[in-house]
Motif scaffolding. Structure first.
Motif, PDB file in Angstrom:
ATOM      1  N   UNK A   4     -39.370 -10.664 -18.820  1.00 42.57           N
ATOM      2  CA  UNK A   4     -40.682 -11.297 -18.612  1.00 42.57           C
ATOM      3  C   UNK A   4     -41.293 -10.845 -17.291  1.00 42.57           C
ATOM      4  N   UNK A   5     -40.484 -10.785 -16.248  1.00 36.51           N
ATOM      5  CA  UNK A   5     -40.996 -10.348 -14.948  1.00 36.51           C
ATOM      6  C   UNK A   5     -41.450  -8.881 -15.001  1.00 36.51           C
ATOM      7  N   UNK A   6     -40.679  -8.059 -15.694  1.00 39.47           N
ATOM      8  CA  UNK A   6     -41.033  -6.645 -15.765  1.00 39.47           C
ATOM      9  C   UNK A   6     -42.322  -6.430 -16.559  1.00 39.47           C
ATOM     10  N   UNK A   7     -42.478  -7.201 -17.629  1.00 38.37           N
ATOM     11  CA  UNK A   7     -43.714  -7.122 -18.426  1.00 38.37           C
ATOM     12  C   UNK A   7     -44.901  -7.541 -17.565  1.00 38.37           C
ATOM     13  N   UNK A   8     -44.727  -8.598 -16.766  1.00 36.71           N
ATOM     14  CA  UNK A   8     -45.809  -9.064 -15.889  1.00 36.71           C
ATOM     15  C   UNK A   8     -46.168  -7.983 -14.867  1.00 36.71           C
ATOM     16  N   UNK A  48     -52.059   7.146 -13.405  1.00 38.88           N
ATOM     17  CA  UNK A  48     -52.123   6.749 -12.001  1.00 38.88           C
ATOM     18  C   UNK A  48     -50.772   6.770 -11.318  1.00 38.88           C
ATOM     19  N   UNK A  49     -49.680   6.745 -12.079  1.00 43.27           N
ATOM     20  CA  UNK A  49     -48.345   6.846 -11.478  1.00 43.27           C
ATOM     21  C   UNK A  49     -47.996   8.329 -11.350  1.00 43.27           C
ATOM     22  N   UNK A  50     -47.705   8.760 -10.111  1.00 44.65           N
ATOM     23  CA  UNK A  50     -47.423  10.188  -9.902  1.00 44.65           C
ATOM     24  C   UNK A  50     -45.972  10.548 -10.206  1.00 44.65           C
ATOM     25  N   UNK A  51     -45.077   9.660  -9.811  1.00 43.71           N
ATOM     26  CA  UNK A  51     -43.666   9.986 -10.029  1.00 43.71           C
ATOM     27  C   UNK A  51     -42.802   8.732 -10.073  1.00 43.71           C
ATOM     28  N   UNK A  52     -41.883   8.717 -11.022  1.00 47.11           N
ATOM     29  CA  UNK A  52     -40.851   7.678 -11.067  1.00 47.11           C
ATOM     30  C   UNK A  52     -39.543   8.387 -10.735  1.00 47.11           C
ATOM     31  N   UNK A  57     -29.691  -5.386 -16.950  1.00 44.38           N
ATOM     32  CA  UNK A  57     -30.507  -4.779 -15.901  1.00 44.38           C
ATOM     33  C   UNK A  57     -30.691  -3.281 -16.166  1.00 44.38           C
ATOM     34  N   UNK A  58     -29.629  -2.624 -16.645  1.00 41.24           N
ATOM     35  CA  UNK A  58     -29.759  -1.186 -16.932  1.00 41.24           C
ATOM     36  C   UNK A  58     -30.711  -0.957 -18.112  1.00 41.24           C
ATOM     37  N   UNK A  59     -30.653  -1.830 -19.133  1.00 44.51           N
ATOM     38  CA  UNK A  59     -31.607  -1.720 -20.256  1.00 44.51           C
ATOM     39  C   UNK A  59     -33.033  -1.922 -19.760  1.00 44.51           C
ATOM     40  N   UNK A  60     -33.240  -2.932 -18.928  1.00 48.39           N
ATOM     41  CA  UNK A  60     -34.567  -3.211 -18.398  1.00 48.39           C
ATOM     42  C   UNK A  60     -35.047  -2.090 -17.474  1.00 48.39           C
ATOM     43  N   UNK A  61     -34.120  -1.503 -16.743  1.00 51.53           N
ATOM     44  CA  UNK A  61     -34.483  -0.383 -15.876  1.00 51.53           C
ATOM     45  C   UNK A  61     -35.044   0.765 -16.710  1.00 51.53           C
ATOM     46  N   UNK A  62     -34.401   1.007 -17.851  1.00 47.17           N
ATOM     47  CA  UNK A  62     -34.868   2.064 -18.757  1.00 47.17           C
ATOM     48  C   UNK A  62     -36.261   1.717 -19.303  1.00 47.17           C
ATOM     49  N   UNK A  63     -36.434   0.445 -19.690  1.00 47.14           N
ATOM     50  CA  UNK A  63     -37.728  -0.018 -20.200  1.00 47.14           C
ATOM     51  C   UNK A  63     -38.825   0.161 -19.137  1.00 47.14           C
ATOM     52  N   UNK A  64     -38.537  -0.284 -17.913  1.00 45.51           N
ATOM     53  CA  UNK A  64     -39.529  -0.212 -16.832  1.00 45.51           C
ATOM     54  C   UNK A  64     -39.859   1.224 -16.457  1.00 45.51           C
ATOM     55  N   UNK A  65     -38.833   2.042 -16.250  1.00 45.35           N
ATOM     56  CA  UNK A  65     -39.097   3.411 -15.780  1.00 45.35           C
ATOM     57  C   UNK A  65     -39.807   4.215 -16.861  1.00 45.35           C
ATOM     58  N   UNK A  66     -39.416   4.032 -18.137  1.00 44.72           N
ATOM     59  CA  UNK A  66     -40.088   4.833 -19.164  1.00 44.72           C
ATOM     60  C   UNK A  66     -41.531   4.356 -19.347  1.00 44.72           C
ATOM     61  N   UNK A  67     -41.786   3.049 -19.214  1.00 46.18           N
ATOM     62  CA  UNK A  67     -43.171   2.563 -19.311  1.00 46.18           C
ATOM     63  C   UNK A  67     -44.010   3.104 -18.153  1.00 46.18           C
ATOM     64  N   UNK A  68     -43.430   3.108 -16.959  1.00 49.72           N
ATOM     65  CA  UNK A  68     -44.184   3.570 -15.791  1.00 49.72           C
ATOM     66  C   UNK A  68     -44.485   5.064 -15.864  1.00 49.72           C
ATOM     67  N   UNK A 118     -30.207  -0.806  -9.162  1.00 47.57           N
ATOM     68  CA  UNK A 118     -31.037  -1.789  -9.869  1.00 47.57           C
ATOM     69  C   UNK A 118     -32.465  -1.810  -9.321  1.00 47.57           C
ATOM     70  N   UNK A 119     -32.877  -0.676  -8.758  1.00 46.69           N
ATOM     71  CA  UNK A 119     -34.239  -0.526  -8.233  1.00 46.69           C
ATOM     72  C   UNK A 119     -34.569   0.957  -8.282  1.00 46.69           C
ATOM     73  N   UNK A 120     -35.837   1.272  -8.059  1.00 44.58           N
ATOM     74  CA  UNK A 120     -36.230   2.683  -8.068  1.00 44.58           C
ATOM     75  C   UNK A 120     -37.518   2.829  -7.289  1.00 44.58           C
ATOM     76  N   UNK A 121     -37.797   4.050  -6.886  1.00 47.74           N
ATOM     77  CA  UNK A 121     -39.048   4.344  -6.186  1.00 47.74           C
ATOM     78  C   UNK A 121     -40.084   4.836  -7.192  1.00 47.74           C
ATOM     79  N   UNK A 122     -41.345   4.427  -6.992  1.00 44.14           N
ATOM     80  CA  UNK A 122     -42.460   5.023  -7.746  1.00 44.14           C
ATOM     81  C   UNK A 122     -43.505   5.495  -6.741  1.00 44.14           C
ATOM     82  N   UNK A 123     -44.040   6.688  -6.985  1.00 43.07           N
ATOM     83  CA  UNK A 123     -45.066   7.217  -6.086  1.00 43.07           C
ATOM     84  C   UNK A 123     -46.431   7.141  -6.753  1.00 43.07           C
TER      85      UNK A 123
END
Ligand code: PLP
Length: 351
Positions: free
Chosen positions: A337-341, A283-287, A267-278, A293-298
């Motif tokens: 897979x869910x994060x990629x989707x 269009x994403x103002x802030x991660x 989950x921590x590896x995927x969190x890094x993958x998701x946050x760095x991709x975002x 195991x979750x995070x806010x995006x503005x």
């Protein structure tokens, strides 16, 4: 605070209350091989279904396993039907209708709901703009009728750990009960506050098996505190609050701590993958930084994006109308897979 002062905050009638004594409490079960007894005391069906007997009201086996994992004496541990149960019980233990609780916000919604169900009023001073508590800003919210301060670290929905120094100041100077909810502690690098129970008799630490341990459906939460507080929680809980099925299945899951550790790493590896991709997505103002195991995006039009994601079959949490979280969605880290989707759906919505 001394334990005597802490106990003086308990509602008077509960201190003197005689708890329900269950059939199995009326004799010493540990003295002989209690398994071979003939039980004609609890009006159970004698035919074996696997579940015809009432569960252990003290959850001895579970507490001993959990105690070993968490380095906590079983006498300092209360087990509940999720951590939502101890949240409600703590309010009922310390607060009558003239009392209030202090909930630095934004944070987990159940503290307020539980207080309101019990007709206890809520004061909700805001966290700072970087989602921290400032003890100096919380203290003015306290009055002589305040009983509990609810802190959540790592905080939901913001994801960050609260500063230890500020928590410690409130523990030492507030003269109130301080609840530290550590539902997400397994995802952070910090040591649990539960390792400092001896220093703070007014501290209650909450943890749960619903997140890192992957057992949300079994409903098992814990409160760790001074043994006198645990005794009072035991006194007011319903006698058989954890079912035999939950006790058995959780007990088995606890034998496989390596699964939990592996899930946390993934989950921590995927969190890094998701946050760095975002962070790279237009269009994403802030991660926001996170210890959970979750995070806010503005983003602009967060509410619309939320609805468009639902139309694509992806559900995140819309926090865009929460004070200090304006324009934010809360995203739980999923499988790769869910994060990629999610990323591909967001990309098509943003462009
Ligand atoms: C998810 C969560 C809980 C867990 O509740 P359970 O009743 O144990 O499932 C507790 N506190 C916070 C802050 C949470 O986010």
């Amino acid at each position: 605070m001394k334990i005597e002062e802490v106990l003086s905050l308990v509602r008077q009638h509960i201190r003197s209350l005689q708890p329900y004594s269950s059939a199995r409490d009326e004799f010493d079960q540990s003295s002989v091989d209690a398994k071979s007894f003939i039980y004609l005391d609890a009006n159970e069906n004698p035919y074996n279904t696997g579940y015809n007997r009432y569960p252990d009201p003290h959850q001895r086996e579970l507490k001993s396993k959990l105690g070993a994992i968490k380095n906590i004496n079983p006498e300092n541990m209360f087990l509940g039907n999720g951590s939502d149960e101890p949240i409600d019980l703590l309010i009922r233990l310390f607060c009558s209708e003239k009392n209030n609780v202090v909930i630095p916000s934004p944070t987990y919604g159940m503290y307020k709901v539980s207080a309101e169900i019990n007709h206890v009023s809520v004061k909700a001073p805001l966290l700072t703009s970087d989602f921290q508590i400032d003890a100096k800003a919380v203290v003015p919210s306290l009055d002589e009728d305040s009983r509990i301060i609810f802190l959540c670290s790592p905080n939901n929905p913001t994801g960050n750990l609260l500063k230890s120094g500020e928590i410690e100041t409130l523990l030492k100077t507030s003269n109130k009960i301080v609840v530290v909810d550590e539902a997400y502690i397994d995802f952070s690098q910090n040591q649990s506050w539960s390792q400092r129970l001896d220093e703070f008799p007014n501290m209650i630490v909450l943890q749960t098996l619903s997140k890192a341990w992957g057992l949300a459906g079994l409903r098992l939460g814990m409160a760790m505190a001074h043994e006198e507080i645990i005794r009072l929680l035991d006194k007011i809980k319903s006698p058989y609050n954890i079912s035999s099925a939950a006790q058995d299945l959780v007990s088995r899951a606890l034998d496989n701590i390596k699964f939990k550790d592996e899930w946390v790493r993934w989950i921590l590896d995927e969190r890094e993958f998701l946050t760095s991709s975002l962070k790279e997505m237009t269009g994403i103002e802030k991660v926001y930084p996170t210890d959970a195991n979750f995070f806010l995006v503005r983003m602009p039009n967060a509410h619309t994006v939320y609805q468009q994601l639902v139309e694509k079959g992806i559900v995140v949490r819309d926090r865009s109308n929460v004070k200090l979280c304006e324009g934010c969605l809360r995203i739980t880290v999923g499988t790769h897979e869910e994060n990629v989707a999610l990323l591909s759906a967001l990309k098509s919505l943003m462009s």
